[in-house]
Design a protein around this motif. Structure first.
Motif, PDB file in Angstrom:
ATOM      1  N   ARG A   2       0.835  -1.206   0.000  1.00 49.29           N
ATOM      2  CA  ARG A   2       0.000   0.000   0.000  1.00 49.29           C
ATOM      3  C   ARG A   2       0.868   1.253   0.000  1.00 49.29           C
ATOM      4  N   ASP A   3       1.867   1.286   0.881  1.00 51.46           N
ATOM      5  CA  ASP A   3       2.767   2.441   0.955  1.00 51.46           C
ATOM      6  C   ASP A   3       3.563   2.606  -0.338  1.00 51.46           C
ATOM      7  N   ALA A   4       3.941   1.475  -0.945  1.00 50.89           N
ATOM      8  CA  ALA A   4       4.700   1.535  -2.191  1.00 50.89           C
ATOM      9  C   ALA A   4       3.858   2.143  -3.309  1.00 50.89           C
ATOM     10  N   LEU A   5       2.597   1.817  -3.334  1.00 49.64           N
ATOM     11  CA  LEU A   5       1.696   2.376  -4.353  1.00 49.64           C
ATOM     12  C   LEU A   5       1.516   3.881  -4.156  1.00 49.64           C
ATOM     13  N   VAL A   6       1.362   4.295  -2.909  1.00 47.35           N
ATOM     14  CA  VAL A   6       1.219   5.726  -2.620  1.00 47.35           C
ATOM     15  C   VAL A   6       2.485   6.476  -3.023  1.00 47.35           C
ATOM     16  N   ALA A   7       3.638   5.920  -2.669  1.00 50.25           N
ATOM     17  CA  ALA A   7       4.908   6.572  -3.005  1.00 50.25           C
ATOM     18  C   ALA A   7       5.093   6.680  -4.512  1.00 50.25           C
ATOM     19  N   THR A  22      -1.586   7.700 -15.120  1.00 47.66           N
ATOM     20  CA  THR A  22      -2.629   6.684 -15.114  1.00 47.66           C
ATOM     21  C   THR A  22      -2.344   5.630 -14.037  1.00 47.66           C
ATOM     22  N   VAL A  23      -3.353   4.829 -13.766  1.00 51.90           N
ATOM     23  CA  VAL A  23      -3.169   3.723 -12.825  1.00 51.90           C
ATOM     24  C   VAL A  23      -2.109   2.764 -13.360  1.00 51.90           C
ATOM     25  N   ASP A  24      -2.092   2.557 -14.675  1.00 56.77           N
ATOM     26  CA  ASP A  24      -1.080   1.684 -15.265  1.00 56.77           C
ATOM     27  C   ASP A  24       0.327   2.217 -15.016  1.00 56.77           C
ATOM     28  N   ASP A  25       0.477   3.536 -15.083  1.00 51.99           N
ATOM     29  CA  ASP A  25       1.782   4.134 -14.793  1.00 51.99           C
ATOM     30  C   ASP A  25       2.198   3.858 -13.350  1.00 51.99           C
ATOM     31  N   ILE A  26       1.245   3.985 -12.447  1.00 48.01           N
ATOM     32  CA  ILE A  26       1.538   3.812 -11.014  1.00 48.01           C
ATOM     33  C   ILE A  26       1.956   2.375 -10.716  1.00 48.01           C
ATOM     34  N   VAL A  27       1.189   1.415 -11.229  1.00 49.38           N
ATOM     35  CA  VAL A  27       1.514   0.017 -10.913  1.00 49.38           C
ATOM     36  C   VAL A  27       2.817  -0.407 -11.595  1.00 49.38           C
ATOM     37  N   GLY A  33       0.700  -5.469 -10.217  1.00 55.42           N
ATOM     38  CA  GLY A  33      -0.344  -5.495 -11.223  1.00 55.42           C
ATOM     39  C   GLY A  33      -1.508  -4.583 -10.865  1.00 55.42           C
ATOM     40  N   ARG A  34      -2.392  -4.342 -11.837  1.00 54.52           N
ATOM     41  CA  ARG A  34      -3.565  -3.493 -11.611  1.00 54.52           C
ATOM     42  C   ARG A  34      -4.450  -4.048 -10.505  1.00 54.52           C
ATOM     43  N   ARG A  35      -4.537  -5.378 -10.424  1.00 53.31           N
ATOM     44  CA  ARG A  35      -5.393  -5.982  -9.405  1.00 53.31           C
ATOM     45  C   ARG A  35      -4.914  -5.599  -8.006  1.00 53.31           C
ATOM     46  N   SER A  36      -3.599  -5.526  -7.832  1.00 51.95           N
ATOM     47  CA  SER A  36      -3.048  -5.142  -6.532  1.00 51.95           C
ATOM     48  C   SER A  36      -3.432  -3.706  -6.184  1.00 51.95           C
ATOM     49  N   PHE A  37      -3.404  -2.820  -7.195  1.00 56.06           N
ATOM     50  CA  PHE A  37      -3.783  -1.426  -6.938  1.00 56.06           C
ATOM     51  C   PHE A  37      -5.225  -1.354  -6.444  1.00 56.06           C
ATOM     52  N   LYS A  44      -8.156   6.180  -8.616  1.00 59.55           N
ATOM     53  CA  LYS A  44      -6.925   6.953  -8.543  1.00 59.55           C
ATOM     54  C   LYS A  44      -7.041   8.062  -7.503  1.00 59.55           C
ATOM     55  N   GLU A  45      -8.236   8.617  -7.326  1.00 58.32           N
ATOM     56  CA  GLU A  45      -8.427   9.665  -6.320  1.00 58.32           C
ATOM     57  C   GLU A  45      -8.128   9.153  -4.920  1.00 58.32           C
ATOM     58  N   ASP A  46      -8.475   7.892  -4.667  1.00 61.86           N
ATOM     59  CA  ASP A  46      -8.298   7.347  -3.313  1.00 61.86           C
ATOM     60  C   ASP A  46      -6.837   7.242  -2.910  1.00 61.86           C
ATOM     61  N   VAL A  47      -5.935   7.098  -3.881  1.00 60.90           N
ATOM     62  CA  VAL A  47      -4.519   6.976  -3.532  1.00 60.90           C
ATOM     63  C   VAL A  47      -3.962   8.309  -3.041  1.00 60.90           C
ATOM     64  N   VAL A  48      -4.659   9.407  -3.339  1.00 60.09           N
ATOM     65  CA  VAL A  48      -4.241  10.724  -2.862  1.00 60.09           C
ATOM     66  C   VAL A  48      -4.608  10.902  -1.390  1.00 60.09           C
ATOM     67  N   PHE A  49      -5.628  10.204  -0.928  1.00 58.38           N
ATOM     68  CA  PHE A  49      -6.111  10.324   0.451  1.00 58.38           C
ATOM     69  C   PHE A  49      -6.085   8.947   1.117  1.00 58.38           C
ATOM     70  N   PRO A  50      -4.904   8.365   1.285  1.00 62.43           N
ATOM     71  CA  PRO A  50      -4.837   6.967   1.721  1.00 62.43           C
ATOM     72  C   PRO A  50      -5.193   6.712   3.177  1.00 62.43           C
ATOM     73  N   ASP A  51      -5.162   7.741   4.022  1.00 65.69           N
ATOM     74  CA  ASP A  51      -5.328   7.529   5.459  1.00 65.69           C
ATOM     75  C   ASP A  51      -6.677   7.973   6.000  1.00 65.69           C
ATOM     76  N   HIS A  52      -7.523   8.524   5.157  1.00 66.47           N
ATOM     77  CA  HIS A  52      -8.760   9.097   5.686  1.00 66.47           C
ATOM     78  C   HIS A  52      -9.738   8.033   6.184  1.00 66.47           C
ATOM     79  N   GLU A  53      -9.787   6.884   5.550  1.00 65.17           N
ATOM     80  CA  GLU A  53     -10.701   5.832   6.023  1.00 65.17           C
ATOM     81  C   GLU A  53     -10.308   5.388   7.433  1.00 65.17           C
ATOM     82  N   ARG A  54      -9.007   5.198   7.641  1.00 61.65           N
ATOM     83  CA  ARG A  54      -8.539   4.816   8.981  1.00 61.65           C
ATOM     84  C   ARG A  54      -8.842   5.908   9.997  1.00 61.65           C
ATOM     85  N   CYS A  55      -8.604   7.157   9.605  1.00 59.63           N
ATOM     86  CA  CYS A  55      -8.826   8.259  10.528  1.00 59.63           C
ATOM     87  C   CYS A  55     -10.306   8.400  10.867  1.00 59.63           C
ATOM     88  N   LEU A  56     -11.167   8.231   9.867  1.00 62.62           N
ATOM     89  CA  LEU A  56     -12.602   8.311  10.117  1.00 62.62           C
ATOM     90  C   LEU A  56     -13.053   7.202  11.057  1.00 62.62           C
TER      91      LEU A  56
END
Length: 223
Positions: A2-7, A22-27, A33-37, A44-56
């Motif tokens: 997860r951290d690697a994808l965000v980075a 694109t998501v393909d660029d990120i993976v 693979g795309r499935r891991s993303f 793609k928007e969710d990778v910008v805010f990776p910690d909000h679900e945990r914080c909520l």
């Protein structure tokens, strides 16, 4: 993973721009693979805010753990500080995200939806605490909105300083306005004890002593 994808995502956002990545660029950069993303991020928007679900989830649990002795306004202010803590854990990332969000209208809209979920969590807690009060729902919604507005005002000021200021002091100062406007300092009494009167008087720093005494007497209804 997860951290690697965000980075990887933020490296590309900074190099190419958000819209051009694109998501393909990120993976590809992360070596997965795309499935891991999509296992970690629905979009793609969710990778910008990776910690909000945990914080909520942390905020919701914090509010659910409240007792009757907890002053409601202070409690929601303390809950808002959990969001600050999330941002302050990684100032560099938080500042990068702030700058990126300002440039991309779609991310600003996404961020607003996240903020609304925090506000709803605070309002639901306050509605339960104010149940039975006259205008209890109105009070709950207004206070929740005020807490979010005060917190975000201080948070954005800190982010504009590139995360170099005192974030705790800024948020404490902002939330102090909410507590002074809507909170209560009346203590909880048990065992049939009669509560003592609590009077708060606001006066100018340079006001003469006789004026302060007059204001106190007026607060007690004395002539």
């Amino acid at each position: 993973m997860r951290d690697a994808l965000v980075a990887a995502a933020f490296q590309l956002f900074l190099e190419r721009g958000y819209e051009q990545t694109t998501v393909d660029d990120i993976v590809a950069l992360a070596g997965v693979g795309r499935r891991s993303f999509f296992r970690y991020f629905p979009s793609k928007e969710d990778v910008v805010f990776p910690d909000h679900e945990r914080c909520l989830a942390d905020m919701t649990a914090f509010l659910a753990d409240s007792g009757d002795e907890d002053e409601p306004v202070r409690r929601v202010c303390d809950a808002a500080r959990l969001v600050l803590r999330m941002y302050a854990e990684n100032p560099t990332f938080s500042v990068q995200r702030y700058r990126l969000t300002k440039k991309v209208p779609g991310l600003r809209a996404y961020e607003l939806s996240v903020v609304w979920r925090y506000e709803r969590a605070l309002a639901e807690y306050l509605r339960a605490r104010f149940a039975g009060r006259r205008d209890g729902t109105l009070q709950a919604d207004v206070i929740a909105a005020a807490v979010v507005a005060a917190h975000n005002n201080a948070l954005r000021s800190w982010l504009r300083s590139d995360g170099k200021g005192d974030s705790d002091a800024a948020v404490d100062h902002a939330l102090g306005y909410v507590q002074s406007a809507f909170g209560t300092a009346t203590p909880v009494h048990r065992g049939g004890e009669e509560p003592e009167d609590v009077v708060v008087v606001v006066s100018r720093r340079d006001a003469p002593l006789w004026r302060v005494v007059q204001e106190i007497e007026s607060a007690f209804g004395r002539s």
